[in-house]
Enzyme design. Structure first.
Site, PDB file in Angstrom:
ATOM      1  N   GLN A 289       6.309   7.869 -10.706  1.00  0.00           N
ATOM      2  CA  GLN A 289       5.248   6.877 -10.774  1.00  0.00           C
ATOM      3  C   GLN A 289       5.668   5.714 -11.676  1.00  0.00           C
ATOM      4  OE1 GLN A 289       2.529   6.669  -9.031  1.00  0.00           O
ATOM      5  NE2 GLN A 289       2.591   8.685  -8.041  1.00  0.00           N
ATOM      6  N   TYR A 322       4.686  15.966  -0.246  1.00  0.00           N
ATOM      7  CA  TYR A 322       5.383  14.781  -0.766  1.00  0.00           C
ATOM      8  C   TYR A 322       5.478  14.944  -2.285  1.00  0.00           C
ATOM      9  CZ  TYR A 322       3.923  13.041   3.815  1.00  0.00           C
ATOM     10  OH  TYR A 322       3.677  12.905   5.159  1.00  0.00           O
ATOM     11  N   GLU A 346       9.118  18.119  -0.035  1.00  0.00           N
ATOM     12  CA  GLU A 346       9.601  16.770  -0.308  1.00  0.00           C
ATOM     13  C   GLU A 346      10.677  16.412   0.708  1.00  0.00           C
ATOM     14  OE1 GLU A 346      10.766  13.176  -1.334  1.00  0.00           O
ATOM     15  OE2 GLU A 346       8.976  14.113  -2.188  1.00  0.00           O
ATOM     16  N   ASP A 399       0.226  13.460  -1.590  1.00  0.00           N
ATOM     17  CA  ASP A 399       0.613  12.196  -2.229  1.00  0.00           C
ATOM     18  C   ASP A 399       1.687  11.513  -1.376  1.00  0.00           C
ATOM     19  OD1 ASP A 399       1.057  10.121  -3.984  1.00  0.00           O
ATOM     20  OD2 ASP A 399       2.234  11.308  -5.399  1.00  0.00           O
ATOM     21  N   CYS A 426      -1.347   5.078  -2.666  1.00  0.00           N
ATOM     22  CA  CYS A 426      -1.046   3.787  -3.299  1.00  0.00           C
ATOM     23  C   CYS A 426      -1.296   2.621  -2.349  1.00  0.00           C
ATOM     24  CB  CYS A 426       0.406   3.758  -3.780  1.00  0.00           C
ATOM     25  SG  CYS A 426       1.632   3.998  -2.478  1.00  0.00           S
TER      26      CYS A 426
END
Length: 477
Positions: A289, A322, A346, A399, A426
């Site tokens: 992040q 993710y 992932e 995410d 996001c």
């Protein structure tokens, strides 16, 4: 991207904000997406994309005729459209809301989240009112003066290089690279490198990772494509020598953006990130992040929803999709204990390797590398129990990247029949589209928060709690 000229300038009254960092204006029936404006203003604009057959045009503000009360002087000269127009140039991208007060930025971002949920997510205005009364939250409200001003927050920064070898950034939607002399959005450790003083001839891209914990900076250097191996190596070593002279020299590595391969020149090829309870190794350009407070803000919000709802407890079966290097996986493992299980998925091989190293001591964590929809849909332990029945999760943290999860992932995830999903996004448009996919499968948003983890830009982070509203989910449309 065309430079502003007298033949492409118009005067318009600016309409509402739209997703993507611009406002909507109209001229003789034509929709124009205007950057560096504020709703309600009257401005002079320079058209930057104005083909006759285009559905809409694009423009930058060059002069303000009637200003909004929320307009302030831009903090970064290179990103200021008005100063760029005065020198007959273009501003760099990356701080497109820098001319708006912090209060005004939060209001505009709140309006964008609302509009996307209503238009793309299919929620009623009343539903959005009930879910989103707090609007977008300022995470730096109690920080120091710079942080309260929305500065000094980025721990990851990417730069381009001008043809003359100077550090730079692109103008919006343009191949033009403009030199810079500072990066006020980044934490101080980035500016302290003084990269703009160096000669980057032979380098195409520069990435900097500077953990907020002060554990050491990593500089990745991507040589110009087609440069001989000898010339590329010489360019990287020359820059590494310059950086080695700093009081606190960073690690330096040669980097291939196409496959994320790195070759360490000095120091190490990874950085150490920390949260209150965990330590993480993040290699090269691996994901973490960007905002210095984002790890805490997002884990508190996402796991807070799941804990408050009773979805996380000893022995629970949960998934982190993710998962990156394990930001959410680690606290999930703590929450479910040794009797529970956590599936970490992932797509990036390098980041998945980081997760294995970061979570090697957590036996309840299963780490798989690959596409989420494929792993959830295969005949593996990940998607089925030992008895061959489809695996059902008690809770999921989702995410996805900026593009969102998408229809296939939603379909595969709904088939696992989780009791609740904490969705971290996001991008409000991608989030709203996924909300619609979930709604078509019998799910709803139960709780929602949004955070301004990208001050002075149009980006915003949302965290939602999704729960099923039907006993049996229907097939995703």
């Amino acid at each position: 991207m065309s430079e502003p000229t007298s033949t492409t300038r118009l005067t318009v009254t600016v309409g509402p904000v739209a997703h993507g960092g611009h406002c909507v204006a109209r001229h003789e029936g034509r929709v124009i997406f205007v950057r560096h404006a504020i709703p309600g203003e009257t401005v002079e604009i320079a058209l930057t994309e104005n083909d006759d057959d285009a559905k809409f045009w694009r423009a930058d503000v060059t002069r303000v005729v009637e200003a909004s009360p929320e307009r302030v002087e831009h903090f970064w000269p290179e990103a200021d459209a008005l100063r760029a127009a005065a020198r007959h140039g273009s501003p760099i991208g990356g701080a497109e809301f820098g001319h708006i007060s912090r209060k005004g930025q939060l209001e505009l971002k709140s309006a964008v989240v609302r509009e996307q949920l209503e238009r793309l997510g299919g929620l009623s205005a009343d539903s959005v009112d009930a879910l989103f009364s707090a609007g977008v939250e300022d995470v730096d409200a109690k920080g120091n003066a710079d942080q309260q001003a929305g500065l000094g927050w980025r721990t990851r920064v990417g730069f381009a290089v001008t043809p003359s070898g100077k550090l730079g950034m692109h103008a919006h939607r343009s191949h033009t690279i403009l030199p810079i002399q500072e990066m006020p959005l980044a934490i101080p450790a980035v500016d302290e490198l003084r990269l703009w003083d160096l000669d980057f001839t032979g380098i195409d891209r520069v990435e900097v990772a500077a953990p907020a914990n002060g554990s050491g900076v990593l500089v990745l250097l991507a040589p110009v494509h087609g440069l001989s191996d000898k010339a590329a190596g010489s360019a990287v070593k020359r820059i590494a020598r310059s950086l080695a002279a700093l009081p606190t020299p960073p690690s330096v590595a040669r980097w291939n953006p196409e496959n994320s391969a790195i070759e360490v020149v000095s120091g190490r090829g990874w950085v150490k990130e920390t949260t209150d309870d965990h330590e993480f190794r993040v290699t090269g350009d691996g994901f973490w992040q960007i905002h210095r407070m984002a790890p805490k803000v997002l884990t508190d919000a996402a796991l807070g929803y799941l804990l408050q709802g009773g979805y996380l407890n000893d022995g629970a079966d949960v998934a982190d999709l993710y998962a990156g290097a394990g930001l959410f996986t680690a606290p999930l493992a703590d929450a479910v204990g040794s009797d529970g299980s956590v599936l970490s998925v992932e797509g990036s091989p390098g980041t998945s390797r980081d997760a294995r190293k970061n979570l090697h001591a957590s036996e309840q964590v299963e780490i798989l590398q690959g596409r989420v929809e494929k792993i959830l849909g295969t005949q593996s332990r990940a998607s089925h129990t030992e008895a061959g029945q489809r695996r059902h999760f008690d809770a999921v943290v989702l995410d996805p990247p900026r593009a969102g999860a998408g229809k296939a992932v939603v379909r595969a995830l709904v088939a696992t029949a989780p009791k609740a999903i904490a969705y971290v996004s996001c991008d409000p448009a991608a989030f709203a589209r996924d909300v619609k996919y979930f709604a078509n499968s019998g799910w709803k948003i139960e709780k929602l928060r949004a955070f301004d983890l990208y001050p002075h830009t149009h980006h915003v982070e949302t965290v939602a709690l999704l729960v099923p509203v039907t006993a049996k989910a229907s097939t995703t449309d």
